[in-house]
Scaffold this motif. Sequence first.
Motif, PDB file in Angstrom:
ATOM      1  N   PHE A 166       0.828  -1.209   0.000  1.00 61.15           N
ATOM      2  CA  PHE A 166       0.000   0.000   0.000  1.00 61.15           C
ATOM      3  C   PHE A 166       0.854   1.248   0.000  1.00 61.15           C
ATOM      4  CE2 PHE A 166      -2.373   3.391   2.008  1.00 61.15           C
ATOM      5  CZ  PHE A 166      -3.537   3.381   1.261  1.00 61.15           C
ATOM      6  N   GLU A 167       0.629   2.080  -0.988  1.00 58.87           N
ATOM      7  CA  GLU A 167       1.336   3.361  -1.062  1.00 58.87           C
ATOM      8  C   GLU A 167       0.255   4.425  -1.141  1.00 58.87           C
ATOM      9  OE1 GLU A 167       2.794   6.609  -1.453  1.00 58.87           O
ATOM     10  OE2 GLU A 167       2.312   6.116  -3.524  1.00 58.87           O
ATOM     11  N   MET A 168       0.132   5.218  -0.093  1.00 62.56           N
ATOM     12  CA  MET A 168      -1.090   6.022   0.058  1.00 62.56           C
ATOM     13  C   MET A 168      -1.286   7.057  -1.047  1.00 62.56           C
ATOM     14  SD  MET A 168      -0.344   8.569   3.209  1.00 62.56           S
ATOM     15  CE  MET A 168       1.198   9.423   3.410  1.00 62.56           C
ATOM     16  N   GLU A 169      -0.206   7.615  -1.559  1.00 59.55           N
ATOM     17  CA  GLU A 169      -0.402   8.651  -2.578  1.00 59.55           C
ATOM     18  C   GLU A 169      -0.850   8.040  -3.912  1.00 59.55           C
ATOM     19  OE1 GLU A 169      -0.611  11.716  -1.697  1.00 59.55           O
ATOM     20  OE2 GLU A 169      -0.076  10.971   0.288  1.00 59.55           O
ATOM     21  N   ALA A 170      -0.268   6.900  -4.252  1.00 62.36           N
ATOM     22  CA  ALA A 170      -0.690   6.249  -5.496  1.00 62.36           C
ATOM     23  C   ALA A 170      -2.117   5.716  -5.368  1.00 62.36           C
ATOM     24  CB  ALA A 170       0.266   5.112  -5.843  1.00 62.36           C
ATOM     25  N   PHE A 171      -2.396   5.102  -4.218  1.00 61.41           N
ATOM     26  CA  PHE A 171      -3.750   4.593  -4.020  1.00 61.41           C
ATOM     27  C   PHE A 171      -4.741   5.758  -3.979  1.00 61.41           C
ATOM     28  CE2 PHE A 171      -4.061  -0.028  -2.909  1.00 61.41           C
ATOM     29  CZ  PHE A 171      -2.778  -0.367  -3.300  1.00 61.41           C
ATOM     30  N   GLY A 172      -4.304   6.862  -3.372  1.00 67.13           N
ATOM     31  CA  GLY A 172      -5.160   8.042  -3.302  1.00 67.13           C
ATOM     32  C   GLY A 172      -5.492   8.556  -4.697  1.00 67.13           C
ATOM     33  N   ALA A 173      -4.456   8.636  -5.530  1.00 66.31           N
ATOM     34  CA  ALA A 173      -4.686   9.088  -6.904  1.00 66.31           C
ATOM     35  C   ALA A 173      -5.511   8.054  -7.665  1.00 66.31           C
ATOM     36  CB  ALA A 173      -3.344   9.316  -7.599  1.00 66.31           C
ATOM     37  N   GLY A 174      -5.245   6.791  -7.370  1.00 63.63           N
ATOM     38  CA  GLY A 174      -5.936   5.720  -8.078  1.00 63.63           C
ATOM     39  C   GLY A 174      -7.417   5.689  -7.784  1.00 63.63           C
ATOM     40  N   MET A 175      -7.784   6.081  -6.567  1.00 61.14           N
ATOM     41  CA  MET A 175      -9.215   6.014  -6.243  1.00 61.14           C
ATOM     42  C   MET A 175      -9.955   7.213  -6.843  1.00 61.14           C
ATOM     43  SD  MET A 175      -9.363   6.894  -2.194  1.00 61.14           S
ATOM     44  CE  MET A 175      -9.445   8.549  -1.559  1.00 61.14           C
ATOM     45  N   GLY A 176      -9.204   8.152  -7.365  1.00 63.22           N
ATOM     46  CA  GLY A 176      -9.830   9.349  -7.910  1.00 63.22           C
ATOM     47  C   GLY A 176      -9.680  10.449  -6.873  1.00 63.22           C
TER      48      GLY A 176
ATOM     49  N   SER B  96       7.798  13.032  -0.854  1.00 62.51           N
ATOM     50  CA  SER B  96       8.120  13.068   0.574  1.00 62.51           C
ATOM     51  C   SER B  96       6.996  12.439   1.388  1.00 62.51           C
ATOM     52  CB  SER B  96       8.393  14.503   1.037  1.00 62.51           C
ATOM     53  OG  SER B  96       7.193  15.243   1.096  1.00 62.51           O
ATOM     54  N   ARG B  97       5.761  12.653   0.938  1.00 65.05           N
ATOM     55  CA  ARG B  97       4.627  12.020   1.631  1.00 65.05           C
ATOM     56  C   ARG B  97       4.717  10.495   1.481  1.00 65.05           C
ATOM     57  NH1 ARG B  97       0.173  15.075   2.948  1.00 65.05           N
ATOM     58  NH2 ARG B  97      -1.221  13.343   2.517  1.00 65.05           N
ATOM     59  N   SER B  98       5.125  10.071   0.303  1.00 65.54           N
ATOM     60  CA  SER B  98       5.250   8.643   0.061  1.00 65.54           C
ATOM     61  C   SER B  98       6.305   8.021   0.975  1.00 65.54           C
ATOM     62  CB  SER B  98       5.606   8.435  -1.406  1.00 65.54           C
ATOM     63  OG  SER B  98       5.754   7.087  -1.686  1.00 65.54           O
TER      64      SER B  98
ATOM     65  N   ARG C  49       9.861  -2.043   3.622  1.00 69.52           N
ATOM     66  CA  ARG C  49      11.236  -1.868   4.096  1.00 69.52           C
ATOM     67  C   ARG C  49      12.154  -1.108   3.153  1.00 69.52           C
ATOM     68  NH1 ARG C  49      12.285  -7.594   7.095  1.00 69.52           N
ATOM     69  NH2 ARG C  49      10.264  -7.607   8.149  1.00 69.52           N
ATOM     70  N   ARG C  50      12.073  -1.402   1.877  1.00 70.53           N
ATOM     71  CA  ARG C  50      13.034  -0.774   0.962  1.00 70.53           C
ATOM     72  C   ARG C  50      12.794   0.727   0.828  1.00 70.53           C
ATOM     73  NH1 ARG C  50      16.747  -3.220  -2.497  1.00 70.53           N
ATOM     74  NH2 ARG C  50      17.018  -5.365  -1.838  1.00 70.53           N
ATOM     75  N   LEU C  51      11.512   1.096   0.667  1.00 70.04           N
ATOM     76  CA  LEU C  51      11.241   2.529   0.550  1.00 70.04           C
ATOM     77  C   LEU C  51      11.543   3.212   1.881  1.00 70.04           C
ATOM     78  CD1 LEU C  51      10.376   4.512  -1.602  1.00 70.04           C
ATOM     79  CD2 LEU C  51       8.029   4.305  -0.829  1.00 70.04           C
ATOM     80  N   ALA C  52      11.284   2.507   2.978  1.00 72.24           N
ATOM     81  CA  ALA C  52      11.589   3.079   4.296  1.00 72.24           C
ATOM     82  C   ALA C  52      13.088   3.303   4.448  1.00 72.24           C
ATOM     83  CB  ALA C  52      11.073   2.165   5.400  1.00 72.24           C
ATOM     84  N   ALA C  53      13.891   2.389   3.862  1.00 71.01           N
ATOM     85  CA  ALA C  53      15.352   2.560   3.929  1.00 71.01           C
ATOM     86  C   ALA C  53      15.754   3.846   3.207  1.00 71.01           C
ATOM     87  CB  ALA C  53      16.049   1.352   3.318  1.00 71.01           C
ATOM     88  N   VAL C  54      15.101   4.111   2.058  1.00 71.49           N
ATOM     89  CA  VAL C  54      15.353   5.364   1.340  1.00 71.49           C
ATOM     90  C   VAL C  54      14.929   6.549   2.213  1.00 71.49           C
ATOM     91  CG1 VAL C  54      14.750   6.728  -0.694  1.00 71.49           C
ATOM     92  CG2 VAL C  54      15.104   4.255  -0.913  1.00 71.49           C
ATOM     93  N   ALA C  55      13.799   6.381   2.892  1.00 68.42           N
ATOM     94  CA  ALA C  55      13.291   7.465   3.746  1.00 68.42           C
ATOM     95  C   ALA C  55      14.291   7.803   4.851  1.00 68.42           C
ATOM     96  CB  ALA C  55      11.947   7.065   4.348  1.00 68.42           C
ATOM     97  N   PHE C  56      14.876   6.755   5.454  1.00 65.31           N
ATOM     98  CA  PHE C  56      15.869   7.013   6.508  1.00 65.31           C
ATOM     99  C   PHE C  56      17.061   7.767   5.928  1.00 65.31           C
ATOM    100  CE2 PHE C  56      13.957   3.438   9.039  1.00 65.31           C
ATOM    101  CZ  PHE C  56      13.661   4.207  10.155  1.00 65.31           C
ATOM    102  N   GLU C  57      17.504   7.346   4.742  1.00 66.92           N
ATOM    103  CA  GLU C  57      18.646   8.031   4.128  1.00 66.92           C
ATOM    104  C   GLU C  57      18.312   9.487   3.869  1.00 66.92           C
ATOM    105  OE1 GLU C  57      21.154   6.237   1.040  1.00 66.92           O
ATOM    106  OE2 GLU C  57      19.897   4.449   1.257  1.00 66.92           O
ATOM    107  N   GLN C  58      17.091   9.701   3.355  1.00 72.89           N
ATOM    108  CA  GLN C  58      16.664  11.068   3.059  1.00 72.89           C
ATOM    109  C   GLN C  58      16.556  11.911   4.319  1.00 72.89           C
ATOM    110  OE1 GLN C  58      15.946  12.891   0.139  1.00 72.89           O
ATOM    111  NE2 GLN C  58      17.292  11.251  -0.547  1.00 72.89           N
TER     112      GLN C  58
ATOM    113  N   ILE D  52       7.712   6.993  -9.204  1.00 73.51           N
ATOM    114  CA  ILE D  52       6.798   7.671 -10.132  1.00 73.51           C
ATOM    115  C   ILE D  52       6.389   9.039  -9.583  1.00 73.51           C
ATOM    116  CG2 ILE D  52       4.458   7.555 -11.106  1.00 73.51           C
ATOM    117  CD1 ILE D  52       4.998   4.530 -11.537  1.00 73.51           C
ATOM    118  N   HIS D  53       6.146   9.096  -8.263  1.00 78.38           N
ATOM    119  CA  HIS D  53       5.841  10.414  -7.677  1.00 78.38           C
ATOM    120  C   HIS D  53       6.983  11.379  -7.921  1.00 78.38           C
ATOM    121  CE1 HIS D  53       2.381   8.736  -5.900  1.00 78.38           C
ATOM    122  NE2 HIS D  53       2.979   8.081  -4.930  1.00 78.38           N
ATOM    123  N   GLY D  54       8.202  10.860  -7.707  1.00 78.41           N
ATOM    124  CA  GLY D  54       9.370  11.716  -7.883  1.00 78.41           C
ATOM    125  C   GLY D  54       9.503  12.176  -9.329  1.00 78.41           C
TER     126      GLY D  54
END
Lengths: 501, 501
Positions: free
Chosen positions: B204-214, B245-247, B319-328, B416-418
């Motif tokens: 679940f990725e809230m921004e993509a799902f958010g856009a996906g739901m309309g 950043s929200r993602s 985990r993987r995106l979270a690892a990027v988040a920690f780096e960021q 994709i957001h980026g």
Amino acid sequence: MEAFAAALVALVTIACSAAESPSAPCAICPPGAVGPAGHAAEGISAGIYPGMQPDPLANGLGVSSCGTVSCHGGPKAGNHDVQSFAFTIWMNDDPHSRAYEVLHEPRSQRMARLLGLGEAHRARECLACHSMQNESRGPLPPEVLADGVGCGSCHGDSTQWQQIHYLPDWKRLSIAEREALGYRDLGSVTTRVNNCIPCHVGDASQEVNHDLIAAGHPRLSFEFAAYQRLWPRHWTPSGKVESQPDFTARSWALGQAATLEAVAKLLEVRAERATADLAAERPHRWPEFAEFDCYACHKALGPRSYTAAHAGGFQNPFPGQPSWQPWYVSASRLLDVAAATTTVPGTRAVGASAVDIRRVLEPDWSVTDKERLDRVLLEARGLARAARQATRELESRDRIVLDVSHDRLDALVADAPPEWRFWDAAVQTLLVMEAAGGGPARIGVWRSDQRQAATADTRQALEELRDSLRFPPGADSPQGFSPVRFNRDRVAVPLPEAVRP
Amino acid sequence: MSLNIRIASQLIAAFIVCLGTAGVGRAAPPGDEPLPRPAFRYTGADLCVKCHRSEQGEWCDVATTAAWRHDAHSRSHEALSSDNERTRAMEVALGIKAAATASCVACHTHPVDEPAVDEETNVLHAGISCETCHGAGSGYLDPHMQKSWRFLSSAEKEAFGMHDLRNPVAKAKNCLSCHLGEVATNRIITHQMYAAGHPPLPAFEMEAFGAGMGRHWKRVWEKSPQIQEQAAKAGYETEGACELSRSLVGSLVALQESVHLARDYAAAAETNAKDRPWPELAVYDCQACHHVLAVPSWRQEAGYGQLVPGRPSLVRWPRRLAAVAFEQAGMATDVDALLSPVVGVLNSRPFGTADGLRRVAEDSGREIDQAIEALVRWRRDETLADRERVAIEQILASGQNVGDFESARLLAWGLIHGLSSNADWPEDVRARKIAELTALLALEFPTPAYPSPPAQEKPFWQTSLAAAPATDIGRVRAAFELPSAARKPAPTVIEVIPTPR
């Protein structure tokens, strides 16, 4: 040097051939020793043969001691004495000769690393099955380890009998006398199958558990008759168990019974360990996933998954419950039906005992507590008992006939449809059909009536059925398997008259 | 004036209610305790629709109702009806009535056991509607129509019962309570429900799902300068600076919530083993077990990290995106190390122990909060493009050795957001990359984003692992290659070191 050794062996053979009877003095034996009875009773270790030095590899003779050209390592071409090139067959055609080698492959090394076992080719857990090393022997020298699953793995540690087994007197020893020297008799189906089981099913000292499978080891699913058929034979069948008219049926029935006993004992061992670890609050491995249907979990999630093909809904097992050992549960049901194993009053049949385990193990399969484990133990012992009984009863028969008529199999499927949804059950069904006499031409030694009865049509139909059960390319699971289609195809196999009772 | 007094008095009343129930929602004791009762009543979407249906001005200027009608959420309650084929099959398999089962209702509509539900307002028949996310409306229905409403801070609005969904943490938690699960609110999907036929919950990725739901909202940064100013005054900077950043924040929240789900479930199991038996397989990573056995196997290739091979892990995809988040966030946190206490419990026995998971699961919280704080501080200033570019490069690097498909999908959505907002790469390069990843990882949503008309009906769950090309992880990794050379020349803030000739 080698020629010299061969000549020496030949000489010894000639010398001992001179001994006509057990009581006659042997040319190479010291005076007072009385032939093979003495060889067997006292053994080499007693030092009664001054000419025979203790073997430098006393703790494990490798295959090289069997495979000299003049003994078992002769050439195949133009040779009709299989015994003289048994080693050659093993070396060239038998995968057992590569059992140790495989431990050096990257996959094996990775497995050992993942499991923290160090190097695969030095790990006790791997060597237990991939070499002649086992708990009862001291550490083997590296050159013997490298032999993989060699002669000694099945024929027994030859340290004490290697130097006398070619003497004519050897033939006069009883099986018990030979076995006292470490030789293992493989003269019956039961002794053969019990020889395979420790590795191909597992026991208290060696097992293929789910940790090992996840690290990359193939799953084990053993059916003795099929393994025996596929195995490059390195002996002459005449005069052996192969010459019995019911050899294939006997191999299947006794093989399944012995295997089921081993499966039950392995479950017992696993449950006992978990109970002890639970009590001591140690890490443990229960639920042992390897006890369950692989493909219950290992499938893609989606409409075309393996489960989706299981017509008949989710009533059994309850949604989300994997089934216990469909490979062996179906074998037990087939054993009861096809071999008509009778039950001693007051005990349960093999099939019923296996289903009892399912009933205990499947609901809340992932829950671990002592009460559940105790019940599992109880039921596992029940199956072991039932299987042992079946072995005894089958062994007492003069002739084993397998009834795999379609009526029988149809009734079996109709009796418990959920149990026949599994790919494992379909394969077991095919294997019993093959063992019953309709199988491919390579099947053991056939009675002449069976050979005629199993027409080319039958053989071809069975081959097609076999093909339909193959995994699709690139898959390691039966994606797209349909039990309904399998049963339709099964019924289309024309059964030879001979196998219809 | 009188209106302001009214708002003020309501505010005070709401604060008192809030104080009285503080903490109930977060740490509700599991088991027999009644579920926390919201302080407010659902008024029904019908009342919202009266205004939010057309162009009404800056604050409700999207035709919200129309967008929501396109949204699969508006039909989620249909899944509770036995008219639905899948639901009927599940009801039979599980022996339940979906509409009368708390855990079904908890996610597919408002909970039925709330006494405040007003039959007349048709709340039950509106699926997941406005108030499910924005909060029960009885407290804020009137006040939020007042002009002064927009000057209230999110905490002040919360006191009226309106949730702050601009805050990415609050929004992620809100979505994940169903899309991952939440014990306290009974939003539990069990493995038995999955096995009976419930579609798998994908990453679940809230921004993509958010856009996906309309999307039926605008970002503050998309609104007029005047409104942006007002929003800034009201403290809406927590919205974050961009979708990326929200993602990243969302992935951290998902990581946290996945551990909390296991912890809360473990706690519930310890107090109420009958209703919440341990282990509940649904809190683990679906793909740990549910992968097709194939040769070569992506699961084998992915390795096991610190886990014993063959032991199920908790949900892995954040985990993987979270690892990027920690780096960021400029933190050296290693996600594996962060979760190693959890892994230790999971290694102690398959699925771990309830007691162990309950006790170790809290340790990760502090570092995650710290990272979120840093990411929320991103601003839409001249540094944003740089930050985005670095994050994009990190996601690309992570994707090139990704091990499983769900993690890859989360990375791809972040990427994709980026790429959608960052103009460092030429537009056609970005468009091609987005299209490639979307096709390869089945990232498109079945419900076309408003205002496109609803096209062919494709079940929501086809956006899950079922649809992913589940064997070729190599192709997925290759898709994360986007050469830096394709990037436009770096902006002047970065010093370009000339290549030596």
